[in-house]
Design a protein around this motif. Structure first.
Motif, PDB file in Angstrom:
ATOM      1  N   THR A 188     -11.597 -19.661  -7.057  1.00 51.81           N
ATOM      2  CA  THR A 188     -12.064 -19.781  -8.445  1.00 51.81           C
ATOM      3  C   THR A 188     -12.952 -18.603  -8.826  1.00 51.81           C
ATOM      4  O   THR A 188     -12.836 -18.050  -9.927  1.00 51.81           O
ATOM      5  N   ASN A 189     -13.839 -18.210  -7.930  1.00 46.98           N
ATOM      6  CA  ASN A 189     -14.717 -17.076  -8.217  1.00 46.98           C
ATOM      7  C   ASN A 189     -13.914 -15.787  -8.403  1.00 46.98           C
ATOM      8  O   ASN A 189     -14.236 -14.961  -9.272  1.00 46.98           O
TER       9      ASN A 189
ATOM     10  N   VAL B  86     -15.948 -15.106 -18.448  1.00 50.99           N
ATOM     11  CA  VAL B  86     -15.915 -16.529 -18.092  1.00 50.99           C
ATOM     12  C   VAL B  86     -16.689 -16.763 -16.792  1.00 50.99           C
ATOM     13  O   VAL B  86     -16.446 -17.762 -16.107  1.00 50.99           O
ATOM     14  N   MET B  87     -17.625 -15.897 -16.457  1.00 54.71           N
ATOM     15  CA  MET B  87     -18.339 -16.013 -15.192  1.00 54.71           C
ATOM     16  C   MET B  87     -19.172 -17.285 -15.108  1.00 54.71           C
ATOM     17  O   MET B  87     -19.454 -17.778 -14.007  1.00 54.71           O
ATOM     18  N   ASP B  88     -19.567 -17.850 -16.239  1.00 53.89           N
ATOM     19  CA  ASP B  88     -20.363 -19.082 -16.235  1.00 53.89           C
ATOM     20  C   ASP B  88     -19.522 -20.338 -16.432  1.00 53.89           C
ATOM     21  O   ASP B  88     -20.081 -21.435 -16.506  1.00 53.89           O
ATOM     22  N   GLU B  89     -18.216 -20.193 -16.509  1.00 56.56           N
ATOM     23  CA  GLU B  89     -17.346 -21.332 -16.835  1.00 56.56           C
ATOM     24  C   GLU B  89     -16.602 -21.809 -15.587  1.00 56.56           C
ATOM     25  O   GLU B  89     -15.381 -21.716 -15.476  1.00 56.56           O
ATOM     26  N   THR B  90     -17.351 -22.361 -14.631  1.00 59.08           N
ATOM     27  CA  THR B  90     -16.741 -22.776 -13.366  1.00 59.08           C
ATOM     28  C   THR B  90     -15.742 -23.906 -13.561  1.00 59.08           C
ATOM     29  O   THR B  90     -14.629 -23.874 -13.018  1.00 59.08           O
ATOM     30  N   LEU B  91     -16.112 -24.922 -14.308  1.00 56.47           N
ATOM     31  CA  LEU B  91     -15.221 -26.073 -14.485  1.00 56.47           C
ATOM     32  C   LEU B  91     -13.948 -25.677 -15.227  1.00 56.47           C
ATOM     33  O   LEU B  91     -12.849 -26.139 -14.891  1.00 56.47           O
TER      34      LEU B  91
END
Length: 390
Positions: free
Chosen positions: A191-192, A205-210
């Protein structure tokens, strides 16, 4: 109601149910989430994250890192929430036993924290700690009484989950510890990597893990021929069978991200398993504007919070097979399996490989793994891989 509570405490999700039931009562994220300060001050716990309307920019806290419990207090909060929300009101830990699924080779300090959680904080009557490999082997052997695994009682379980990938030889339902091999590569790293690629090429989108977890699960796949598929991914228009579009939440018309055109995302299924890339169709430059449809020109519009994926779809899962391509000093999955088998007695080498864990759900995962293994094993061995139904 059974007095045995089953708890699969994974790094990404947690599964809770009773012994003897076919399905768990609840499958929920094993984490808490904090919305942006301007939207809410409430901390979301486990399944509350799934029900939250706006998943964007949630700050996640996980009690498990690299497969092991590092924050018992946070884990206690999550367990307490799930027990009170999903178990019957008549449930009493003091009259129940707990079957807890944990990774192999847990450190003594981590085990001590687990014992304190189970007995001191919740007061369970007894505890049985198991690992996924033994349970998967037992499940397969019991559900296929006339199969090879049931007759030989020997298998190799490949458990590729959120934090890591384990290759575990199992004989008569006992794990052969000396044959276990681990890759520090799992769904979190995938995912990362996907977040980095999309952020570099399209939109941050680095803060959009979900959200990126959802993109990975819906759109990523395993390539059977990477060089061929890279050629296809370079093509323009409809000849690029991997091109698809994902729409991010806008907070007004839709709160969840979604695949813009599911049929477009499945076009890769028309590719043959083997063979070169189909040649591009001849087309004059002057005809491009005439043949191109207006809706095709609007496929990717960053103003509408959309981004397109092409070769990212298969390059992200490719990490599992060739992590060295990204500078990681680790063997690929096929080589890890061979090392695990070679560490065992020669009589145990002809084993059945069982796949389990979220990463094994990528389309064509088993087929690609079989192709990677074939050159590494003796010619008189038949490579047989089976996957878990769920």
């Amino acid at each position: 109601m059974s007095n045995v509570v089953v708890l699969d405490n994974g790094g990404s999700s947690i599964k809770l149910g009773f012994g003897g039931d076919r399905d768990p009562i609840v499958i929920a994220p094993n984490c808490t989430a904090k919305p942006p300060s301007y939207s809410s001050k409430k901390t979301l716990i486990s399944d509350q994250i799934l029900a939250f309307q706006d998943p964007t920019s949630l700050s996640l806290r996980r009690p498990i890192d690299r497969g092991y419990l590092i924050n018992p207090d946070l884990q206690r909060e999550i367990w307490s929430h799930l027990f009170s929300s999903h178990l019957p009101s008549t449930f009493s830990p003091s009259l129940s036993s707990l079957l807890l699924v944990q990774p192999l080779f847990s450190l003594p300090s981590i085990s001590l924290s687990t014992f304190e959680l189970v007995f001191e904080d919740f007061g369970f009557q007894s505890l049985n700690i198991s690992n996924s490999a033994s349970l998967v082997h037992l499940y397969e052997a019991s559900h296929r009484p006339y199969s090879v695994i049931s007759k030989t009682q020997c298998s190799l379980v490949v458990d590729s989950g959120f934090s890591f990938t384990h290759c575990v030889p199992v004989f008569q339902n006992f794990v052969l510890n000396y044959g276990v091999r681990r890759m520090d590569l799992g769904g979190k790293a995938l995912t990362n990597y996907l977040k980095e690629i999309v952020s570099f090429r399209s939109v941050n989108v680095m803060d959009e893990t979900l959200i990126m977890d959802d993109v990975k699960e819906k759109l990523c796949l395993v390539s059977l021929d990477v060089s061929r598929d890279l050629q296809i991914a370079r093509k323009a228009g409809k000849e690029n069978l991997f091109r698809c579009t994902y729409v991010l939440p806008d907070g007004v018309t839709h709160m969840k991200g979604f695949v813009k055109d599911p049929d477009e995302a499945r076009r890769y299924l028309s590719l043959p398993d083997e063979g070169p890339a189909p040649p591009p169709k001849p087309q004059d430059v002057d005809d491009i504007e005439v043949t191109e449809k207006p809706e095709d020109r609007r496929k990717i519009d960053l103003n509408k919070n959309e981004f397109g994926l092409t070769n990212e779809r298969f390059l992200v899962p490719e990490m599992l097979f060739h992590p060295s391509d990204l500078g990681m000093n680790q063997a690929g999955l096929a080589e890890c399996i061979v090392r695990s088998i070679n560490a065992c007695h020669p009589h145990l080498h002809p084993v059945l490989i069982i796949l389990t864990g979220g990463n094994t759900l990528f389309p064509r995962f088993a087929e690609r793994l079989e192709r990677e293994l074939r050159p590494l094993v003796p010619d008189d061995f038949r490579v047989k891989i089976t996957s878990q139904a769920e």
